[in-house]
Design a protein around this motif. Structure first.
Motif, short mmCIF file in Angstrom:
data_model
loop_
_atom_site.label_atom_id
_atom_site.label_comp_id
_atom_site.label_asym_id
_atom_site.label_seq_id
_atom_site.Cartn_x
_atom_site.Cartn_y
_atom_site.Cartn_z
N SER A 74 7.55 -46.87 87.31
CA SER A 74 7.37 -47.09 85.82
C SER A 74 6.43 -48.05 85.14
O SER A 74 5.93 -47.76 84.03
CB SER A 74 8.66 -47.49 85.21
OG SER A 74 9.11 -48.51 85.77
N VAL A 75 6.33 -49.10 85.76
CA VAL A 75 5.28 -50.04 85.47
C VAL A 75 3.86 -49.66 85.60
O VAL A 75 2.77 -49.70 85.00
CB VAL A 75 5.61 -51.46 86.20
CG1 VAL A 75 4.24 -52.45 85.37
CG2 VAL A 75 6.87 -51.96 85.66
N LYS A 76 3.71 -48.82 86.86
CA LYS A 76 2.36 -48.46 87.31
C LYS A 76 1.80 -47.41 86.30
O LYS A 76 0.57 -47.26 85.85
CB LYS A 76 2.41 -47.57 88.46
CG LYS A 76 1.04 -47.30 89.04
CD LYS A 76 1.07 -46.58 90.46
CE LYS A 76 -0.35 -45.93 90.72
NZ LYS A 76 -0.18 -44.78 91.77
N ALA A 77 2.83 -46.52 85.59
CA ALA A 77 2.24 -45.54 84.49
C ALA A 77 1.59 -46.25 83.54
O ALA A 77 1.03 -45.61 82.67
CB ALA A 77 3.47 -44.92 84.20
N SER A 78 2.14 -47.31 82.90
CA SER A 78 1.42 -48.03 81.85
C SER A 78 0.21 -48.93 81.90
O SER A 78 -0.47 -49.57 80.93
CB SER A 78 2.58 -48.88 81.18
OG SER A 78 2.81 -49.98 82.05
N VAL A 79 -0.33 -49.10 83.45
CA VAL A 79 -1.19 -49.77 83.86
C VAL A 79 -2.52 -48.86 83.84
O VAL A 79 -2.21 -47.67 84.66
CB VAL A 79 -1.17 -50.41 85.18
CG1 VAL A 79 -2.56 -51.15 85.73
CG2 VAL A 79 -0.23 -51.34 85.02
N THR A 80 -3.68 -49.05 83.36
CA THR A 80 -4.70 -48.18 83.45
C THR A 80 -5.75 -48.40 84.43
O THR A 80 -6.63 -47.73 84.71
CB THR A 80 -5.69 -48.21 81.88
OG1 THR A 80 -6.08 -49.41 81.53
CG2 THR A 80 -4.68 -47.83 80.70
N VAL A 81 -5.78 -49.77 84.93
CA VAL A 81 -6.76 -50.25 85.85
C VAL A 81 -6.41 -49.85 87.25
O VAL A 81 -4.79 -50.05 87.38
CB VAL A 81 -7.13 -51.69 85.74
CG1 VAL A 81 -8.11 -52.05 87.06
CG2 VAL A 81 -7.58 -52.16 84.44
N PHE A 125 -0.10 -58.94 85.40
CA PHE A 125 0.76 -57.96 84.52
C PHE A 125 2.07 -58.36 83.86
O PHE A 125 2.68 -59.27 84.36
CB PHE A 125 1.02 -56.68 85.43
CG PHE A 125 0.21 -55.91 86.36
CD1 PHE A 125 -0.85 -55.28 85.70
CD2 PHE A 125 -0.16 -56.33 87.35
CE1 PHE A 125 -1.93 -54.79 86.41
CE2 PHE A 125 -1.18 -55.90 88.34
CZ PHE A 125 -2.14 -55.16 87.67
N PRO A 126 2.18 -57.64 82.68
CA PRO A 126 3.48 -58.09 82.05
C PRO A 126 4.75 -57.98 82.63
O PRO A 126 5.79 -58.91 82.56
CB PRO A 126 3.49 -57.32 80.49
CG PRO A 126 2.40 -56.48 80.87
CD PRO A 126 1.62 -56.62 81.90
N GLN A 127 4.72 -56.94 83.57
CA GLN A 127 6.26 -57.05 84.20
C GLN A 127 5.58 -56.77 85.74
O GLN A 127 4.60 -56.45 86.07
CB GLN A 127 6.56 -55.55 83.87
CG GLN A 127 7.32 -55.30 82.41
CD GLN A 127 7.95 -54.02 82.22
OE1 GLN A 127 7.25 -53.04 82.52
NE2 GLN A 127 9.04 -54.20 81.45
N PRO A 128 6.71 -57.18 86.63
CA PRO A 128 6.23 -57.27 87.94
C PRO A 128 6.06 -55.86 88.28
O PRO A 128 6.82 -54.86 88.36
CB PRO A 128 7.59 -57.77 88.74
CG PRO A 128 8.36 -58.34 87.60
CD PRO A 128 7.73 -57.71 86.37
N LEU A 129 4.90 -55.64 89.17
CA LEU A 129 4.53 -54.29 89.40
C LEU A 129 4.38 -54.09 90.87
O LEU A 129 5.13 -53.18 91.36
CB LEU A 129 2.92 -54.03 89.00
CG LEU A 129 2.40 -52.64 89.52
CD1 LEU A 129 2.83 -51.63 89.02
CD2 LEU A 129 0.76 -52.82 89.13
N LEU A 130 4.05 -55.04 91.76
CA LEU A 130 3.94 -54.93 92.96
C LEU A 130 5.33 -55.51 93.70
O LEU A 130 5.82 -56.51 93.39
CB LEU A 130 2.84 -56.02 93.59
CG LEU A 130 2.53 -55.93 95.16
CD1 LEU A 130 2.08 -54.48 95.52
CD2 LEU A 130 1.62 -56.88 95.65
N LYS A 131 5.98 -54.60 94.38
CA LYS A 131 7.23 -54.88 94.98
C LYS A 131 7.40 -55.36 96.42
O LYS A 131 8.03 -56.34 96.71
CB LYS A 131 8.36 -53.54 94.85
CG LYS A 131 8.36 -53.15 93.47
CD LYS A 131 9.21 -54.03 92.77
CE LYS A 131 9.51 -53.77 91.44
NZ LYS A 131 10.29 -54.60 90.50
N ASP A 132 6.59 -54.74 97.04
CA ASP A 132 6.45 -55.10 98.54
C ASP A 132 5.15 -55.05 99.14
O ASP A 132 4.29 -54.17 98.85
CB ASP A 132 7.42 -54.38 99.45
CG ASP A 132 8.02 -54.97 100.75
OD1 ASP A 132 7.60 -56.13 101.00
OD2 ASP A 132 8.61 -54.45 101.55
#
Length: 157
Positions: A74-81, A125-132
């Motif tokens: 869900s966070v990745k969808a908002s990232v354009t890079v 990023f504004p929200q944590p994107l990388l989980k593992d």
């Protein structure tokens, strides 16, 4: 002859029945939507790349790495890079210039490295994107080994 035909029909019936059951089970489990609050993950791999180990202004070898990672979809969808750029940069920063002795490379604590990379990537990023982050490949190749591979079969003066 009739016996063979009956056995053939029986095999076809069992195969079609098991196919129908498998499709029915798959569609029943696929229709269940993820629960709210459940994190949907996406995965990827970094490129295989090498980081030079420089000691006393000389290259002593290379750390060859490749990592696999999981991302919050869900966070990745908002990232354009592309996220892999940030991950590769942090991995390179983590290993470049960190070793004062080649033996230090052999004592890498991956839990500390993983936590540091995850924290530094998520800071972009504004929200944590990388989980593992998982180690796919981690090798140290000395410059002597590389030199020997490049001059294989050639006599040295």
């Amino acid at each position: 002859m009739i016996r063979i035909a009956i056995i053939g029909l029986w095999i076809c019936g069992v195969a079609l029945g098991s196919l129908y059951f498998a499709v029915w089970q798959n569609s029943a489990t696929a229709s269940v939507a993820p629960k709210t609050g459940e994190v949907v993950l996406d995965d990827g791999k970094t490129d295989v790349f090498s980081v030079p180990v420089i000691i006393d202004n000389a290259v002593h070898g290379y750390v060859v790495t490749q990592f696999a990672y999981t991302l919050d979809k869900s966070v990745k969808a908002s990232v354009t890079v592309p996220v892999s750029y940030f991950i590769n940069d942090e991995i390179f920063s983590q290993f470049y210039g960190q070793y004062s002795d080649v033996k230090d490379v052999q004592q890498v604590k991956f839990d500390d490295v993983k936590k540091s990379i995850i924290d530094r990537v998520n800071a972009h990023f504004p929200q944590p994107l990388l989980k593992d982050l998982l180690v796919e490949q981690f090798n140290y190749i000395s410059s002597k080994e590389i030199r020997n591979q490049n001059t294989k079969g050639l006599e040295r003066p």
